[in-house]
Design an enzyme around this catalytic site. Sequence first.
Site, PDB file in Angstrom:
ATOM      1  N   ARG A   1       0.866  -1.301   0.045  1.00 11.03           N
ATOM      2  CA  ARG A   1      -0.136   0.074  -0.033  1.00 11.03           C
ATOM      3  C   ARG A   1       0.829   1.184  -0.007  1.00 11.03           C
ATOM      4  NH1 ARG A   1      -2.015   1.118   4.355  1.00 11.03           N
ATOM      5  NH2 ARG A   1      -1.169  -0.815   5.717  1.00 11.03           N
TER       6      ARG A   1
ATOM      7  N   TYR B   1      -1.532  -3.578  -7.011  1.00 13.61           N
ATOM      8  CA  TYR B   1      -1.072  -4.694  -5.516  1.00 13.61           C
ATOM      9  C   TYR B   1      -2.262  -4.550  -4.445  1.00 13.61           C
ATOM     10  CZ  TYR B   1       2.129  -7.402  -2.817  1.00 13.61           C
ATOM     11  OH  TYR B   1       2.538  -8.652  -2.073  1.00 13.61           O
TER      12      TYR B   1
ATOM     13  N   LYS C   1      -9.750  -2.623   1.997  1.00 12.79           N
ATOM     14  CA  LYS C   1      -9.153  -1.256   2.649  1.00 12.79           C
ATOM     15  C   LYS C   1     -10.074  -0.411   2.308  1.00 12.79           C
ATOM     16  CE  LYS C   1      -7.065  -4.053   5.017  1.00 12.79           C
ATOM     17  NZ  LYS C   1      -5.891  -3.992   5.884  1.00 12.79           N
TER      18      LYS C   1
ATOM     19  N   HIS D   1     -10.632  -2.490  11.696  1.00 13.10           N
ATOM     20  CA  HIS D   1      -9.571  -3.292  11.193  1.00 13.10           C
ATOM     21  C   HIS D   1      -9.264  -4.246  12.341  1.00 13.10           C
ATOM     22  CE1 HIS D   1      -4.881  -3.250   9.369  1.00 13.10           C
ATOM     23  NE2 HIS D   1      -5.634  -4.172   8.828  1.00 13.10           N
TER      24      HIS D   1
ATOM     25  N   SER E   1      -1.209  -3.189  10.267  1.00 13.41           N
ATOM     26  CA  SER E   1      -0.760  -4.039   9.307  1.00 13.41           C
ATOM     27  C   SER E   1       0.538  -4.963   9.754  1.00 13.41           C
ATOM     28  CB  SER E   1      -0.629  -3.459   8.252  1.00 13.41           C
ATOM     29  OG  SER E   1      -1.927  -2.447   7.675  1.00 13.41           O
TER      30      SER E   1
ATOM     31  N   CYS F   1       1.114  -7.123  12.038  1.00 13.76           N
ATOM     32  CA  CYS F   1       1.394  -7.110  13.379  1.00 13.76           C
ATOM     33  C   CYS F   1       0.447  -8.339  14.133  1.00 13.76           C
ATOM     34  CB  CYS F   1       1.000  -5.775  13.919  1.00 13.76           C
ATOM     35  SG  CYS F   1       2.265  -4.429  13.581  1.00 13.76           S
TER      36      CYS F   1
ATOM     37  N   ASP G   1      -9.334  -9.874   9.362  1.00 12.77           N
ATOM     38  CA  ASP G   1      -8.525  -8.473   8.987  1.00 12.77           C
ATOM     39  C   ASP G   1      -9.810  -7.328   9.389  1.00 12.77           C
ATOM     40  OD1 ASP G   1      -6.244  -7.044   7.720  1.00 12.77           O
ATOM     41  OD2 ASP G   1      -7.561  -6.583   6.551  1.00 12.77           O
TER      42      ASP G   1
ATOM     43  N   ARG H   1       2.497 -12.105  -0.299  1.00 14.44           N
ATOM     44  CA  ARG H   1       1.236 -12.609   0.434  1.00 14.44           C
ATOM     45  C   ARG H   1       0.597 -13.879  -0.199  1.00 14.44           C
ATOM     46  NH1 ARG H   1      -1.371  -8.861   4.110  1.00 14.44           N
ATOM     47  NH2 ARG H   1       0.284  -7.095   4.564  1.00 14.44           N
TER      48      ARG H   1
HETATM   49  P1  GTP Z   1      -1.876  -7.513   7.648  1.00  8.97           P
HETATM   50  O1  GTP Z   1      -2.575  -8.745   6.602  1.00  8.97           O
HETATM   51  O2  GTP Z   1      -0.974  -6.548   7.198  1.00  8.97           O
HETATM   52  O3  GTP Z   1      -3.064  -6.765   8.190  1.00  8.97           O
HETATM   53  O4  GTP Z   1      -1.166  -8.144   8.726  1.00  8.97           O
HETATM   54  P2  GTP Z   1      -1.729  -9.135  10.012  1.00  8.97           P
HETATM   55  O5  GTP Z   1      -2.103  -7.989  11.251  1.00  8.97           O
HETATM   56  O6  GTP Z   1      -2.580 -10.068   9.736  1.00  8.97           O
HETATM   57  O7  GTP Z   1      -0.275 -10.022  10.437  1.00  8.97           O
HETATM   58  P3  GTP Z   1       0.204 -11.358  10.475  1.00  8.97           P
HETATM   59  O8  GTP Z   1      -0.380 -12.465  11.256  1.00  8.97           O
HETATM   60  O9  GTP Z   1       0.318 -11.663   9.176  1.00  8.97           O
HETATM   61  O10 GTP Z   1       1.813 -11.262  10.831  1.00  8.97           O
HETATM   62  C1  GTP Z   1       2.751 -10.353  10.508  1.00  8.97           C
HETATM   63  C2  GTP Z   1       4.031 -10.743  10.845  1.00  8.97           C
HETATM   64  O11 GTP Z   1       3.956 -10.652  12.445  1.00  8.97           O
HETATM   65  C3  GTP Z   1       4.583 -12.172  10.446  1.00  8.97           C
HETATM   66  O12 GTP Z   1       6.021 -11.955  10.102  1.00  8.97           O
HETATM   67  C4  GTP Z   1       4.583 -12.985  11.861  1.00  8.97           C
HETATM   68  O13 GTP Z   1       5.402 -14.049  11.712  1.00  8.97           O
HETATM   69  C5  GTP Z   1       4.549 -11.890  12.956  1.00  8.97           C
HETATM   70  N1  GTP Z   1       4.041 -12.280  14.148  1.00  8.97           N
HETATM   71  C6  GTP Z   1       2.658 -12.441  14.239  1.00  8.97           C
HETATM   72  N2  GTP Z   1       2.244 -12.854  15.360  1.00  8.97           N
HETATM   73  C7  GTP Z   1       3.357 -12.933  16.211  1.00  8.97           C
HETATM   74  C8  GTP Z   1       3.673 -13.113  17.610  1.00  8.97           C
HETATM   75  O14 GTP Z   1       2.817 -13.641  18.414  1.00  8.97           O
HETATM   76  N3  GTP Z   1       4.973 -13.224  17.950  1.00  8.97           N
HETATM   77  C9  GTP Z   1       6.016 -12.509  17.045  1.00  8.97           C
HETATM   78  N4  GTP Z   1       7.301 -12.399  17.520  1.00  8.97           N
HETATM   79  N5  GTP Z   1       5.832 -12.425  15.801  1.00  8.97           N
HETATM   80  C10 GTP Z   1       4.547 -12.484  15.445  1.00  8.97           C
HETATM   81  C1  SPV Z   2      -2.978  -4.158   5.416  1.00  9.87           C
HETATM   82  O1  SPV Z   2      -1.982  -3.942   5.070  1.00  9.87           O
HETATM   83  O2  SPV Z   2      -3.366  -4.126   6.489  1.00  9.87           O
HETATM   84  C2  SPV Z   2      -3.524  -5.487   4.892  1.00  9.87           C
HETATM   85  C3  SPV Z   2      -2.699  -5.622   3.387  1.00  9.87           C
HETATM   86  O3  SPV Z   2      -4.193  -6.426   5.371  1.00  9.87           O
HETATM   87  S1  SPV Z   2      -3.671  -4.910   2.137  1.00  9.87           S
HETATM   88  O4  SPV Z   2      -4.766  -5.344   1.731  1.00  9.87           O
HETATM   89  O5  SPV Z   2      -2.543  -4.560   1.040  1.00  9.87           O
HETATM   90  O6  SPV Z   2      -4.224  -3.487   2.827  1.00  9.87           O
HETATM   91 MN    MN Z   3      -4.812  -5.707   7.451  1.00  6.35          MN
END
Ligand code: GTP
Ligand code: SPV
Ligand code: MN
Length: 586
Positions: free
Chosen positions: A64, A203, A212, A232, A254, A256, A279, A375
């Site tokens: 983004r 993308y 979003k 979110h 995002s 996290c 999400d 992704r």
């Molecule tokens: P978006 O799709 O962008 O909204 O991301 P998300 O909030 O769904 O994050 P996601 O669960 O995909 O995690 C993103 C990154 O954080 C990855 O590299 C994970 O491995 C890492 N991560 C997730 N949960 C944990 C955790 O409990 N501890 C640690 N150390 N890393 C984590």
């Molecule tokens: C985020 O960035 O929080 C996502 C990926 O879930 S996107 O759909 O590209 O915004």
């Molecule tokens: Mn997201």
Amino acid sequence: MNAELDAWISEIVALCQPQNVHIVDGSEEEANTLIQKLIASKTFTPLQRPGSYLARSNPDDVARVEERTFICSERQEDAGPTNNWRAPKEMRNHLIELFQGCMQGRTMYVVPYCMGPLTSPWAKVAVEITDSPYVVVNMRLMAHVGKAALEKLGASSFVRCLHSVGQPLRAGAKDVSWPCNPQQTTIAHFPETGEVMSFGSGYGGNALLNKKCFALRLASCMARQDGWLAEHMLIIGVTNPEGEKKYFAAAFPSACGKTNLAMLTSKLSGWKVECVGDDIAWMHWGEDGRLYAINPEAGFFGVAPGTSMASNPVAMKTIERNTIFTNVALTDDGNVWWEGIGVGKGIEEPQHLISWKGVDWTPASSEKAAHPNSRFTVSISECPILDPSCRAPHGVPISGIIFGGRRSTTIPLVRQAKSWQQGVFFGASMTSETTAAAKGEVGKVRHDPFAMLPFCGYNMGDYFAHWLAQEKPGRHMPAIFYVNWFLKDSETGAFLWPGYSENMRVLRWMFDRIDTRVGAEDSPFGYLPCVKDIARDGKESEATLHKLLSIDKAAWHKEATELQEYFKRFGNALPDILQSLASPGQ
Ligand code: GTP
Ligand code: SPV
Ligand code: MN
């Protein structure tokens, strides 16, 4: 069909001058035809994994782009201090110039889509027009597209989402595998007229406008008007060993940890997590005074790097088939690879890969094999821990709301708000280190209130007030928590908390706090857990747990002072209660 839709299609055909128009019906045959087209254009590489494909984007179109995302309300103050604003007329004129003839030589796809279960009173139908077949096949996995959506729409009005990759194919010109136009990328939202116009990027959230742009930025404006919440947030069901179940919604910025928490595999015996969404949550108050959440999406667009059998076995199972991978690496035997994929399976790093940039990669390479924001796109129906009420038309009742960010210092593992107001303050005070999900510097601490900084379609100060206003007599307010999985040891830089499946211990504490089955330490910062209530035999030392669960007063004071400064930018829109809760020691 729908007269408004007919008129809009004619208008866009005249503006964008596509070679063909294709009204998407959502059928299997249509999807197969589109996939064949994507293979022929080299956008897709078929994988040695059933029904799965790899796409590699242009290296300048990987995430983004927040600095090119705009809220175009008539009045600047309605966009507020956290959004980029342009006057609607000015932006529209600029975009009309960009869109002029931009689909020449391409097919224009009209994608009617429904966000939310088709049978839900909260579901909303919108239409995206795009010249990207990649967008169409992704949307097909993430929303209900085609005939069913059109039938639900009937003759009603709808949100108009116009998208172009911004690279017309002039006569005789050869196409590229990922057309885009990064120099001109612009993503504009018109909340007052219900429109999104996105130019130049193919993308993720820049191009899949249902996600979003519609389900958060425009929907947050609709939610404010009609008294609901578009957030979110992931949604999960948690069941304890006695078989009691509670639903939680959690907002983390995002990249996290939402997808990971949404698919958690419990290591605590008898406890279970089931997934409703990873999400976005749309939440409405029920007649019983409880807050009910639906997942407006029908699929996942998840971060690949770090996903492994050790960290997220459920995600690994979800993506075994029928998955589109974007910007991951390709193995010599035609499968996918990314940094961290082998953890827990003991898979060694391959000696050779094709990197996300499409070039040879070996362990000696200085660049990553997969892009950090690579992704997977997959239908939610592939998820093995789907909650039985995942498609319940009225949603699932939320007992707890969790806020969280990525902070290596200062913010403790978990706290509970003592009131709804303090909980709203928790959300408003959220900070997090930036990630690869958006273009720009990674690892920089910034304010990200409610994980909505990039996604709130109106003035964030008014958004805080909207959250405070949810508390009304007769409503059962969910408990609110604030977590941080990402504290680091100041000497070694290693994470202090094991995270992932071990987050179940924190979920258990929250679950039990809701019925006050477990105690807590009362502090001005909220209720903090006692070490014994989070500890698990042999997992980490008492000293580590103390570090995770205590508050460093000096660091906190600094943080609070800075927060007061931050809140000033909202001026009169900031509810007084938030400024007073931000005073140090409060
Ligand atoms: P978006 O799709 O962008 O909204 O991301 P998300 O909030 O769904 O994050 P996601 O669960 O995909 O995690 C993103 C990154 O954080 C990855 O590299 C994970 O491995 C890492 N991560 C997730 N949960 C944990 C955790 O409990 N501890 C640690 N150390 N890393 C984590
Ligand atoms: C985020 O960035 O929080 C996502 C990926 O879930 S996107 O759909 O590209 O915004
Ligand atoms: Mn997201």
